[in-house]
Design a protein around this motif. Structure first.
Motif, PDB file in Angstrom:
ATOM      1  N   LEU A  12     -23.769  12.257 128.637  1.00  0.00           N
ATOM      2  CA  LEU A  12     -23.317  12.132 129.777  1.00  0.00           C
ATOM      3  C   LEU A  12     -22.301  13.136 129.817  1.00  0.00           C
ATOM      4  CD1 LEU A  12     -23.358  10.343 132.335  1.00  0.00           C
ATOM      5  CD2 LEU A  12     -21.646   8.998 131.324  1.00  0.00           C
ATOM      6  N   GLU A  14     -19.095  14.432 131.988  1.00  0.00           N
ATOM      7  CA  GLU A  14     -18.183  13.920 132.786  1.00  0.00           C
ATOM      8  C   GLU A  14     -17.317  15.188 133.342  1.00  0.00           C
ATOM      9  OE1 GLU A  14     -15.535  10.873 131.100  1.00  0.00           O
ATOM     10  OE2 GLU A  14     -17.020   9.480 131.322  1.00  0.00           O
ATOM     11  N   ARG A  44     -19.533  12.725 139.894  1.00  0.00           N
ATOM     12  CA  ARG A  44     -18.736  13.305 139.015  1.00  0.00           C
ATOM     13  C   ARG A  44     -19.431  13.383 137.462  1.00  0.00           C
ATOM     14  NH1 ARG A  44     -15.580  10.801 142.679  1.00  0.00           N
ATOM     15  NH2 ARG A  44     -13.940  12.009 143.300  1.00  0.00           N
ATOM     16  N   THR A  45     -20.545  13.113 137.297  1.00  0.00           N
ATOM     17  CA  THR A  45     -21.242  13.365 135.877  1.00  0.00           C
ATOM     18  C   THR A  45     -22.599  14.058 136.161  1.00  0.00           C
ATOM     19  OG1 THR A  45     -22.197  11.231 136.088  1.00  0.00           O
ATOM     20  CG2 THR A  45     -20.187  11.092 135.555  1.00  0.00           C
TER      21      THR A  45
END
Length: 207
Positions: A12, A14, A44-45
Motif C-alpha cells: 500500500l 500512501e 491518496r493511495t
C-alpha cells in the motif's frame, strides 16, 4: 511517499494527495517487474498486488521507489466518449452553485477532458477528474434512495456515471444510454483508471 505491507502479497503506497496518486500511477506503467498482478489507485493511495513467487515483495518495493512520477500524464486507454442527455434534476442547482446558467454548466462539462482517477463505490463506477479543474460541487444534503443507472453526476471535484441503480447523493446533470459496466462484455468496465473521457451533449443544451 510511504510504502506499507498489505497482507503477504501486496503493498500500500500512501501519498499526499490525488495529484500525487495520478502522477505515480502513470509513472508505474511499464516500470514494475513481472509478478505484479494489479495496480489499484484510490484517493491518496495505490495498492500494488503481487505474486511473491514470481518476484519478491522487496524487489517490487524497490521498483515502486525507483519509479519516476509523471505529473500531468493521464494515459490509460483510448478516449471514451460518453453521450449525455443533460436533463438532470439537479442541473439548475449546480448552475446556481457555480454562478452560471445551465447551458454554461453543460458547456463546461463537455468542454473539458476528464480522466478516471480511480474506481470504487460500485463495480464499474469511476471517479473522474477534469484536466482543467474548476469543479467544487457539494453532495446533496439529502441523498436519493435510488439513482437510475446511467445517471451522470457531480460531487466535489469528481464527475461520475452510475453503472447501476443505487442510492446516491451526487448532483445529477443528466443521463447516458452507454452501459459503463456490463458483465456480458469484455471488458466489463469501460471506466478504468487513467482512461481519458469526454462527455458529449446530445440534447443541444449547451449550444
Amino acid at each position: 511517499m510511504r510504502i506499507l505491507p498489505s497482507g503477504s502479497t501486496g503493498l500500500l503506497v500512501e501519498l499526499d494527495d490525488l495529484d500525487d496518486v495520478l502522477a505515480l500511477h502513470a509513472g508505474l506503467s511499464g516500470a514494475l517487474p513481472d509478478g505484479v498482478l494489479d495496480v489499484v489507485p484510490a484517493g491518496r493511495t495505490i495498492l500494488v498486488v503481487t505474486d511473491p513467487d514470481v518476484t519478491p515483495l522487496a524487489d517490487v518495493t524497490a521498483a515502486v521507489r525507483a519509479a519516476t512520477p509523471r505529473p500531468g500524464a493521464r494515459g490509460g486507454g483510448d478516449l471514451l466518449e460518453v453521450p449525455v442527455v443533460y436533463d438532470g434534476e439537479d442541473l439548475d442547482d449546480v448552475a446556481g452553485l457555480l454562478g452560471c446558467d445551465r447551458a454554461e454548466v453543460v458547456r463546461r462539462h463537455t468542454g473539458q477532458e476528464w480522466t478516471v482517477a480511480f474506481c470504487g463505490f460500485a463495480p464499474g463506477f469511476g471517479y473522474l477528474v477534469s484536466r482543467d479543474g474548476g469543479w467544487d460541487v457539494p453532495r446533496r444534503s439529502s441523498p436519493r434512495t435510488k439513482v437510475p443507472a446511467g445517471a451522470v453526476a457531480l460531487a466535489g471535484e469528481f464527475s461520475g456515471v452510475y453503472p447501476r441503480a443505487s442510492p446516491g447523493g451526487w448532483q445529477l446533470l443528466g443521463r447516458t444510454e452507454l452501459a459503463v459496466f456490463d458483465l456480458d462484455r469484455e471488458p466489463a468496465a469501460l471506466l478504468t483508471p487513467g482512461r481519458p473521457v469526454r462527455f458529449v451533449d446530445v440534447t443541444g443544451e449547451g449550444s
